[in-house]
Scaffold this motif. Structure first.
Motif, PDB file in Angstrom:
ATOM      1  N   ILE A  75       2.578  -0.389  10.672  1.00 25.77           N
ATOM      2  CA  ILE A  75       3.345   0.722  11.235  1.00 25.77           C
ATOM      3  C   ILE A  75       3.101   0.819  12.745  1.00 25.77           C
ATOM      4  CG2 ILE A  75       3.607   3.235  11.268  1.00 25.77           C
ATOM      5  CD1 ILE A  75       3.028   3.277   8.317  1.00 25.77           C
ATOM      6  N   ILE A 126       8.281   6.686  11.338  1.00 28.98           N
ATOM      7  CA  ILE A 126       7.360   6.805  10.204  1.00 28.98           C
ATOM      8  C   ILE A 126       7.802   7.911   9.240  1.00 28.98           C
ATOM      9  CG2 ILE A 126       5.814   8.352  11.485  1.00 28.98           C
ATOM     10  CD1 ILE A 126       3.473   7.164   9.958  1.00 28.98           C
ATOM     11  N   ILE A 164       2.079   8.917   5.272  1.00 27.41           N
ATOM     12  CA  ILE A 164       2.117   7.642   4.554  1.00 27.41           C
ATOM     13  C   ILE A 164       2.078   7.858   3.050  1.00 27.41           C
ATOM     14  CG2 ILE A 164       0.762   5.554   4.069  1.00 27.41           C
ATOM     15  CD1 ILE A 164       0.041   5.507   7.060  1.00 27.41           C
TER      16      ILE A 164
END
Length: 222
Positions: A75, A126, A164
């Motif tokens: 990421i 993200i 995440i």
């Protein structure tokens, strides 16, 4: 260029990474592409090739032994550091995610030019990412955005772990390649540890090239 080859050979020897001539040539071609692109597009933090090899490449490849088997999501990969570097030394898929068009353009160019079949590139923030592949772990080196840049280290870890886990999987191991700030995890509040239900494991990246070290922080759900 001969100095680059010598430095590259030395680093691969230090790390005990044995690759054939074709693989080493691909790695060298990537570095050449990277610095050629950097001259016009400013995608690296340094113009010093020796420093890049000894710091960024060495430290990135040092983490290979600590990552679990399976596909890796990198990421905020930028120019593919560490993700694309790792792709030369694994048969697992490496997914490179970044929200910046400049980075994506370089990654797509490098993937095509080098014929990298185990690299997938995704342009996404993200908070909006959708990953449809099974993953062994998530990897972060230089990730930042407007929210993260204003947070304390403890709040940053909290933010990254929650995003995440919400977007991918609760149990996914998260690895962060960072500086000595990783040592602050020992001072994390019990409230944060309980809220994230996580163990924090810090591994010092040994290097023969610098007095300062980087660290690999693993966040594992428990």
């Amino acid at each position: 260029m001969s100095d680059d080859v010598n430095d590259l050979d030395e680093i691969l020897q230090v790390l005990k990474l044995k690759k054939g001539h074709a693989n080493k040539q691909t790695l060298k071609d990537y570095i050449d592409l990277l610095f050629k692109w950097h001259e016009k597009n400013n995608i690296l933090s340094t113009r010093n090739r020796k420093y890049f090899l000894q710091r960024d490449m060495h430290d990135s490849l040092s983490i290979l032994d600590y990552l679990p088997q399976g596909n890796v999501l990198d990421i905020g990969t930028g120019a593919g550091i560490p993700g694309m570097l790792l792709s030369f030394f694994t048969t697992d898929n490496i997914i490179l995610l970044d929200r910046r068009q400049n980075a994506i353009r370089f990654l797509e160019h490098a993937k095509l030019k080098l014929g990298l079949n185990n690299v997938r590139i995704i342009k996404s923030d993200i908070n909006e990412m959708n990953i449809d592949e099974s993953l062994g772990c998530v990897l972060i080196k230089n990730f930042s955005n407007k929210i993260v840049s204003k947070l304390s280290f403890e709040d940053k870890i909290n933010y990254i772990a929650k995003v995440i886990r919400n977007r991918i999987d609760l149990n996914i191991p998260i690895y962060i390649l960072t500086g000595s700030i990783a040592l602050k995890t020992k001072d994390f509040s019990d409230e944060l540890k309980a809220r994230l239900r996580s163990d924090f494991i810090v591994t010092k990246i040994q290097t023969p090239y610098f007095d300062t070290n980087r660290y690999l922080l693993e966040i594992r759900y428990v």
